[in-house]
Design a protein around this motif. Structure first.
Motif, PDB file in Angstrom:
ATOM      1  N   VAL A   1       6.279  11.270  -5.553  1.00  0.00           N
ATOM      2  CA  VAL A   1       4.866  11.143  -5.939  1.00  0.00           C
ATOM      3  C   VAL A   1       4.354   9.794  -5.467  1.00  0.00           C
ATOM      4  N   LEU A   2       3.231   9.802  -4.764  1.00  0.00           N
ATOM      5  CA  LEU A   2       2.618   8.547  -4.325  1.00  0.00           C
ATOM      6  C   LEU A   2       1.396   8.236  -5.171  1.00  0.00           C
ATOM      7  N   GLN A   3       1.295   6.991  -5.604  1.00  0.00           N
ATOM      8  CA  GLN A   3       0.065   6.512  -6.235  1.00  0.00           C
ATOM      9  C   GLN A   3      -0.233   5.120  -5.677  1.00  0.00           C
ATOM     10  N   THR A   4      -1.406   4.608  -6.015  1.00  0.00           N
ATOM     11  CA  THR A   4      -1.814   3.326  -5.418  1.00  0.00           C
ATOM     12  C   THR A   4      -2.656   2.504  -6.397  1.00  0.00           C
ATOM     13  N   PHE A   5      -2.643   1.188  -6.196  1.00  0.00           N
ATOM     14  CA  PHE A   5      -3.541   0.314  -6.957  1.00  0.00           C
ATOM     15  C   PHE A   5      -4.864   0.088  -6.218  1.00  0.00           C
ATOM     16  N   SER A   6      -5.043   0.783  -5.092  1.00  0.00           N
ATOM     17  CA  SER A   6      -6.215   0.515  -4.250  1.00  0.00           C
ATOM     18  C   SER A   6      -7.498   1.184  -4.730  1.00  0.00           C
TER      19      SER A   6
ATOM     20  N   LEU B   1      -0.918  -2.691  -2.784  1.00  0.00           N
ATOM     21  CA  LEU B   1       0.210  -2.285  -3.631  1.00  0.00           C
ATOM     22  C   LEU B   1       0.183  -0.777  -3.846  1.00  0.00           C
ATOM     23  N   GLY B   2       1.179  -0.129  -3.286  1.00  0.00           N
ATOM     24  CA  GLY B   2       1.323   1.313  -3.462  1.00  0.00           C
ATOM     25  C   GLY B   2       2.632   1.622  -4.169  1.00  0.00           C
TER      26      GLY B   2
ATOM     27  N   GLY C   1       0.851  -1.193   0.000  1.00  0.00           N
ATOM     28  CA  GLY C   1       0.000   0.000   0.000  1.00  0.00           C
ATOM     29  C   GLY C   1       0.881   1.236   0.000  1.00  0.00           C
ATOM     30  N   SER C   2       0.293   2.413  -0.287  1.00  0.00           N
ATOM     31  CA  SER C   2       1.146   3.617  -0.210  1.00  0.00           C
ATOM     32  C   SER C   2       1.426   3.979   1.238  1.00  0.00           C
TER      33      SER C   2
END
Ligand code: PMP
Length: 347
Positions: free
Chosen positions: A203-208, A218-219, A79-80
Motif C-alpha cells: 500500500v502506498l500513501q504520501t504526506f504530499s 515523504l512517501g 515521496g512515494s
C-alpha cells in the motif's frame, strides 16, 4: 501460495548492502569519528552535521501508531515515487519482466518502468473507470511481476471497487500495489487493514496531499516484513533527510490541523462541483473521492491554454485515454475556486 523469493531479481539475492558503523552502535551519545562528518556543527543555526537515521525508526514508530501498523512494515521514501522506482529495481529484470497498469492512471508507474527498461502492459479501466479484473488476469503472463492499482485513481478521482482489488490480490501471484495517495479524501477504509491477509500487497500513501507536505518529499509503503527487507537492502543508505524526518515527526502532533484542512477541502469540493456544473462550457463533472475533479469541457486544450494566460493552472488530460476533453482540477481555497469559476465564465 505466494512466494516472494521467486519474484526477487536473482542478482539481488546475495547482495551485500551498504553498511555503516552506526549499524553497530545505536546510541546518540558517544565520540563519533566514523563517518567523516564535521565535528563543529553546521553553517546553519540548527545543526545538521550528523547523518540521519537510515531506517527512520522514531518517525516510523510514530507513523505506525497513527496508521495502526507495526513499524517493521513501513518503508519511508523520498515521496512515494521512490518506493515505486525501488519496486522495479527489486523485482523487475530489465528487458525480461513486465508490469500491468490500468490507464487512465498515475503517470509515474509507466515512466518508472520506462526508466528501468521494463515492459508495461496496459489493461484499460472500464467506462465507469473501474478495474477490469478479467482483462487484468488475461494480461498476466509468466514474467508479470507487479500490478499497479490506484484508488482513488488519478486523474479520474474515483475509488475503484474494493472487491475487484481483492480479486486481483487473490488471483494474481505477483505483487499488487494499491496506491492510496488520496486516501484521506475518501470514506473507504485503507488496504493497510488487509496486510495480514495478503503477503503480495503493497500500500502506498504520501504526506504530499492531505498533510500539505509535498515539498518535504515523504512517501510511505506498507508491506510485509519480507518485502520491506528487500526494499531496505537496495535503497540509498540515507534516503530521507534529517530535516524531513524531524519536521514530520513534530508535525504529527498536529493531526487536528490536517483533519481540519481535509474537512475544508471536502466542503470546498461540494461547492466547486455545483459551481462547475452551472457553467455552459462544462459538459460533465465526474464523481470524485479525491481532492480533485476530472471535468469534461468543450475544447479542453483551448480552455487549458487560455486559463494559463490568466495564471490559472489546471492539468490538461484531454489526450489521455478515456479522458477525452478532460481537465483535472484540484480543489483549492474558496478564493482560488472562485477565481477559476469567474475566469471560466469569461471564456
Ligand atoms: N501516487 C499518486 C496517485 C499521485 O497522484 C502522486 C502525486 N501526484 C504520487 C503517487 C506521488 O506522490 P509523492 O509526492 O509522494 O511522490
Amino acid at each position: 501460495m505466494f512466494d516472494l523469493k521467486g519474484l526477487i531479481r536473482p542478482h539481488l539475492k546475495d547482495l551485500v548492502p551498504y553498511s555503516s558503523a552506526r549499524d553497530d552502535y545505536k546510541g546518540n551519545d558517544g565520540v563519533f569519528l566514523d563517518a567523516n562528518e564535521n565535528p563543529f556543527g553546521s553553517i546553519t543555526k540548527e545543526n545538521w552535521n550528523r547523518y540521519p537515521d537510515p531506517y527512520q525508526y522514531e518517525l516510523k514508530n510514530k507513523i505506525g501508531e497513527i496508521k495502526r501498523v507495526s513499524a517493521d512494515r513501513i518503508f519511508l521514501g523520498n515521496g512515494s515515487d521512490e518506493p515505486i522506482d525501488l519496486l522495479f529495481r527489486a523485482f523487475c529484470e530489465p528487458g525480461v519482466d513486465n508490469v500491468i497498469i490500468n490507464p487512465p492512471t498515475y503517470g509515474m508507474y509507466k515512466v518508472s518502468a520506462d526508466i528501468n527498461n521494463v515492459e508495461v502492459r496496459e489493461t484499460q479501466l472500464t467506462n465507469a473507470f473501474d478495474l477490469d479484473v478479467k482483462s487484468i488476469l488475461d494480461t498476466v503472463g509468466e514474467r508479470t511481476k507487479i500490478v499497479f492499482i490506484c484508488s482513488p485513481n488519478n486523474p479520474t478521482g474515483n475509488d475503484v471497487t474494493l472487491s475487484r482489488i481483492e480479486e486481483v490480490l487473490k488471483r494474481f501471484n505477483g505483487l499488487v500495489v494499491v496506491d492510496e495517495a488520496y486516501i484521506d479524501f475518501t470514506d473507504r477504509p485503507s488496504f493497510i487493514e488487509k496486510l495480514n491477509e495478503y503477503g503480495n500487497l503493497i500500500v502506498l500513501q504520501t504526506f504530499s496531499k492531505a498533510w500539505g507536505l509535498a515539498a518535504l518529499r515523504l512517501g510511505m509503503a506498507f508491506c510485509s516484513q519480507e518485502i520491506l527487507g528487500v526494499l531496505n537492502k537496495i535503497k540509498a543508505p540515507y534516503n530521507l533527510s534529517g530535516l524531513t524526518q524531524r519536521t514530520v515527526y513534530n508535525a504529527l502532533e498536529n493531526i487536528e490541523t490536517k483533519d481540519k484542512m481535509v474537512d475544508d477541502i471536502l466542503e470546498n469540493r461540494i461547492q466547486l462541483k455545483s459551481d462547475l456544473e452551472c457553467l455552459g462550457i462544462v459538459e460533465r463533472v465526474f464523481p470524485t473521492n479525491a481532492n480533485f475533479f476530472l471535468v469534461k469541457v468543450r475544447n479542453a486544450s483551448d480552455v487549458y491554454r487560455q486559463l494559463i494566460s490568466k495564471k490559472i493552472i489546471l492539468r490538461d488530460r484531454s489526450k489521455v485515454v478515456l479522458c477525452e476533453d478532460g481537465i483535472r482540477i484540484t480543489v483549492g481555497t474558496k478564493e482560488e475556486n472562485n477565481a477559476l469559476i469567474q475566469a471560466l465564465k469569461k471564456l
